[in-house]
Design an enzyme around this catalytic site. Structure first.
Site, short mmCIF file in Angstrom:
data_model
loop_
_atom_site.label_atom_id
_atom_site.label_comp_id
_atom_site.label_asym_id
_atom_site.label_seq_id
_atom_site.Cartn_x
_atom_site.Cartn_y
_atom_site.Cartn_z
N LYS A 189 0.84 -1.22 0.00
CA LYS A 189 0.00 0.00 0.00
C LYS A 189 0.87 1.26 0.00
O LYS A 189 0.68 2.16 -0.81
CB LYS A 189 -0.92 0.03 1.24
CG LYS A 189 -1.87 -1.14 1.33
CD LYS A 189 -2.81 -1.00 2.52
CE LYS A 189 -2.15 -1.04 3.87
NZ LYS A 189 -1.42 -2.29 4.19
N ARG A 210 11.10 -1.86 11.67
CA ARG A 210 9.91 -1.52 12.46
C ARG A 210 9.66 -2.58 13.53
O ARG A 210 9.69 -3.78 13.25
CB ARG A 210 8.69 -1.44 11.54
CG ARG A 210 8.37 -0.03 11.12
CD ARG A 210 7.33 0.05 10.04
NE ARG A 210 6.06 -0.59 10.36
CZ ARG A 210 5.00 -0.56 9.54
NH1 ARG A 210 5.08 0.09 8.39
NH2 ARG A 210 3.89 -1.16 9.87
N ARG A 244 -0.94 -8.96 13.23
CA ARG A 244 -1.47 -7.95 12.30
C ARG A 244 -2.24 -8.62 11.16
O ARG A 244 -3.29 -8.12 10.75
CB ARG A 244 -0.31 -7.11 11.74
CG ARG A 244 0.26 -6.15 12.76
CD ARG A 244 1.63 -5.62 12.37
NE ARG A 244 1.61 -4.93 11.10
CZ ARG A 244 2.70 -4.74 10.36
NH1 ARG A 244 3.87 -5.17 10.76
NH2 ARG A 244 2.61 -4.10 9.22
N ARG A 275 -10.12 0.64 8.13
CA ARG A 275 -9.79 -0.76 8.42
C ARG A 275 -10.89 -1.50 9.16
O ARG A 275 -10.72 -2.68 9.51
CB ARG A 275 -8.53 -0.84 9.29
CG ARG A 275 -7.33 -0.42 8.54
CD ARG A 275 -6.11 -0.85 9.28
NE ARG A 275 -5.03 -0.03 8.82
CZ ARG A 275 -3.78 -0.42 8.72
NH1 ARG A 275 -3.44 -1.63 9.06
NH2 ARG A 275 -2.86 0.39 8.29
N ARG A 325 11.40 -5.97 5.58
CA ARG A 325 11.29 -4.55 5.24
C ARG A 325 12.24 -3.72 6.10
O ARG A 325 12.42 -4.00 7.29
CB ARG A 325 9.86 -4.06 5.50
CG ARG A 325 9.78 -2.54 5.44
CD ARG A 325 8.43 -1.94 5.68
NE ARG A 325 7.55 -2.74 6.47
CZ ARG A 325 6.23 -2.71 6.35
NH1 ARG A 325 5.67 -1.92 5.49
NH2 ARG A 325 5.48 -3.48 7.12
P1 AP5 Z 1 4.85 -1.56 1.93
O1 AP5 Z 1 4.62 -0.74 0.72
O2 AP5 Z 1 5.54 -0.93 3.09
O3 AP5 Z 1 3.48 -2.25 2.37
P2 AP5 Z 1 2.24 -1.71 3.20
O4 AP5 Z 1 1.04 -2.40 2.68
O5 AP5 Z 1 2.26 -0.22 3.22
O6 AP5 Z 1 2.63 -2.29 4.60
P3 AP5 Z 1 2.40 -1.81 6.09
O7 AP5 Z 1 2.99 -2.92 6.93
O8 AP5 Z 1 2.94 -0.43 6.33
O9 AP5 Z 1 0.89 -1.86 6.24
P4 AP5 Z 1 0.14 -2.01 7.52
O10 AP5 Z 1 -1.22 -1.79 7.04
O11 AP5 Z 1 0.33 -3.22 8.32
O12 AP5 Z 1 0.84 -0.94 8.48
P5 AP5 Z 1 0.53 0.57 8.78
O13 AP5 Z 1 1.80 1.29 8.82
O14 AP5 Z 1 -0.54 1.09 7.92
O15 AP5 Z 1 5.68 -2.86 1.48
C1 AP5 Z 1 6.09 -3.83 2.42
C2 AP5 Z 1 7.49 -4.37 2.02
O16 AP5 Z 1 7.38 -5.08 0.79
C3 AP5 Z 1 8.55 -3.28 1.79
O17 AP5 Z 1 9.79 -3.78 2.19
C4 AP5 Z 1 8.53 -3.08 0.27
O18 AP5 Z 1 9.79 -2.64 -0.22
C5 AP5 Z 1 8.18 -4.47 -0.22
N1 AP5 Z 1 7.38 -4.47 -1.44
C6 AP5 Z 1 6.35 -3.64 -1.78
N2 AP5 Z 1 5.83 -3.98 -2.98
C7 AP5 Z 1 6.53 -5.07 -3.39
C8 AP5 Z 1 6.46 -5.89 -4.55
N3 AP5 Z 1 5.56 -5.68 -5.52
N4 AP5 Z 1 7.34 -6.93 -4.65
C9 AP5 Z 1 8.26 -7.15 -3.67
N5 AP5 Z 1 8.37 -6.41 -2.55
C10 AP5 Z 1 7.51 -5.38 -2.41
O19 AP5 Z 1 -0.09 0.45 10.24
C11 AP5 Z 1 0.72 0.08 11.34
C12 AP5 Z 1 -0.13 -0.01 12.59
O20 AP5 Z 1 -0.77 1.26 12.84
C13 AP5 Z 1 -1.30 -1.01 12.52
O21 AP5 Z 1 -0.90 -2.32 12.85
C14 AP5 Z 1 -2.25 -0.42 13.57
O22 AP5 Z 1 -1.82 -0.70 14.87
C15 AP5 Z 1 -2.09 1.08 13.34
N6 AP5 Z 1 -3.05 1.59 12.34
C16 AP5 Z 1 -2.75 2.16 11.14
N7 AP5 Z 1 -3.87 2.52 10.49
C17 AP5 Z 1 -4.92 2.18 11.30
C18 AP5 Z 1 -6.33 2.25 11.17
N8 AP5 Z 1 -6.90 2.77 10.05
N9 AP5 Z 1 -7.08 1.78 12.16
C19 AP5 Z 1 -6.54 1.28 13.31
N10 AP5 Z 1 -5.19 1.14 13.47
C20 AP5 Z 1 -4.40 1.60 12.48
#
Ligand code: AP5
Length: 209
Positions: free
Chosen positions: A13, A153, A164, A88, A127
Site C-alpha cells: 500500500k 519496524r 497484524r 480498516r 522490510r
Molecule cells: P509496503 O509498501 O511498506 O506495504 P504496506 O502495505 O504499506 O505495509 P504496512 O505494513 O505499512 O501496512 P500495515 O497496514 O500493516 O501498516 P501501517 O503502517 O498502515 O511494502 C512492504 C514491504 O514489501 C517493503 O519492504 C517493500 O519494499 C516491499 N514491497 C512492496 N511492494 C513489493 C512488490 N511488488 N514486490 C516485492 N516487494 C515489495 O499500520 C501500522 C499499525 O498502525 C497497525 O498495525 C495499527 O496498529 C495502526 N493503524 C494504522 N492505520 C490504522 C487504522 N486505520 N485503524 C486502526 N489502526 C491503524
C-alpha cells in the site's frame, strides 16, 4: 482522484501510494505514518496508539477517525487524496462515508492489493526504512544503498506480523464486500515487480476516468 488503498499488512500500500502521490500530485494520507509520527513526537495520542501498534492490534476507531477527519479538512485534499491504510473497520468506513458526504467529495474507488499470506510475512519481516529519507526498502526485493540508515519496524517481527495479519482477516477483510456492494471495489494482483503492480493499478484507475 479520491481513492482508498486497501490490502493486508505489507501488501505494498505504502509503496504504491507514494508512486501515485507523485504521479497525480495529490497527498498520500497514511494513518500508520501519522500514528508513528505522533509516537515519535511523544504526544498523548502517540503514547496511547503505541500500546496497540507495538502488539499488532488496531488502534481504536475514534483515535484514527479523528486524525483523518482533521487531515481531510486540509486545503491540499481538495483536488484529491490517497488514503493508505484507512479505513480498516466497518465503523471507520462508515465514518469516512459521512465525512466525504459532508465535504461533497465522494470516493472514486477502493483499491484492493491482493498478496498471499506467506509472501506478506516475507515482505514485512525483511522490510527496512531509511530513517533519513523515509524511503521503504526490502532486503531481498529492493535492497537499500550501503549508506542508508536503516530502521526495522518493531511491529515487523514475525510474531507481531502474525497478529497484524489475523487482525486484517478479522476486521478489515470485511471491507471488500462493503465496497463491492457500493460498486467501488477494484482489485489488483500485488505480486510481481512493484513497477508491474503500478501498471496494473494505473490501468484500473484509467477506467475510472
Ligand atoms: P509496503 O509498501 O511498506 O506495504 P504496506 O502495505 O504499506 O505495509 P504496512 O505494513 O505499512 O501496512 P500495515 O497496514 O500493516 O501498516 P501501517 O503502517 O498502515 O511494502 C512492504 C514491504 O514489501 C517493503 O519492504 C517493500 O519494499 C516491499 N514491497 C512492496 N511492494 C513489493 C512488490 N511488488 N514486490 C516485492 N516487494 C515489495 O499500520 C501500522 C499499525 O498502525 C497497525 O498495525 C495499527 O496498529 C495502526 N493503524 C494504522 N492505520 C490504522 C487504522 N486505520 N485503524 C486502526 N489502526 C491503524
Amino acid at each position: 482522484m479520491r481513492i482508498v488503498i486497501l490490502g493486508p499488512p505489507a501488501s505494498g500500500k505504502g509503496t504504491q501510494a507514494a508512486i501515485l502521490r507523485e504521479r497525480h500530485s495529490i497527498p498520500q494520507i497514511s494513518t500508520g505514518d501519522m500514528l508513528r509520527a505522533a509516537t515519535a513526537a511523544g504526544t498523548e495520542l502517540g503514547k496511547q496508539a503505541a500500546t496497540f501498534m507495538s502488539t499488532g492490534k488496531l488502534v481504536p476507531d475514534e483515535v484514527v477517525v479523528g486524525l483523518v477527519r482533521e487531515r481531510l479538512g486540509g486545503d491540499d485534499t481538495k483536488s484529491g487524496f490517497i488514503l493508505d491504510g484507512f479505513p480498516r473497520t466497518d465503523a471507520q468506513a462508515d465514518a469516512l462515508g459521512a465525512m466525504l458526504a459532508e465535504l461533497e467529495s465522494p470516493l472514486d474507488c477502493a483499491l484492493q492489493i491482493d498478496v498471499d499470506r506467506d509472501l506478506l510475512m516475507e515482505r514485512a519481516t525483511l522490510r527496512r526504512t531509511d530513517v533519513r529519507t523515509g524511503q521503504i526498502y526490502h532486503l531481498k526485493y529492493n535492497p537499500p544503498p550501503p549508506d542508508a540508515e536503516l530502521e526495522h519496524r518493531a511491529d515487523d517481527l514475525e510474531e507481531t506480523v502474525k497478529i497484524r495479519l489475523d487482525q486484517y482477516d478479522e476486521m478489515t477483510a470485511a471491507l471488500l464486500p462493503y465496497y463491492k456492494e457500493k460498486g467501488l471495489l477494484r482489485r489488483v494482483d500485488g505480486v510481481g515487480d512493484p513497477k508491474e503492480v503500478t501498471l496494473r493499478i494505473v490501468a484500473v484507475l484509467e477506467k475510472e476516468k
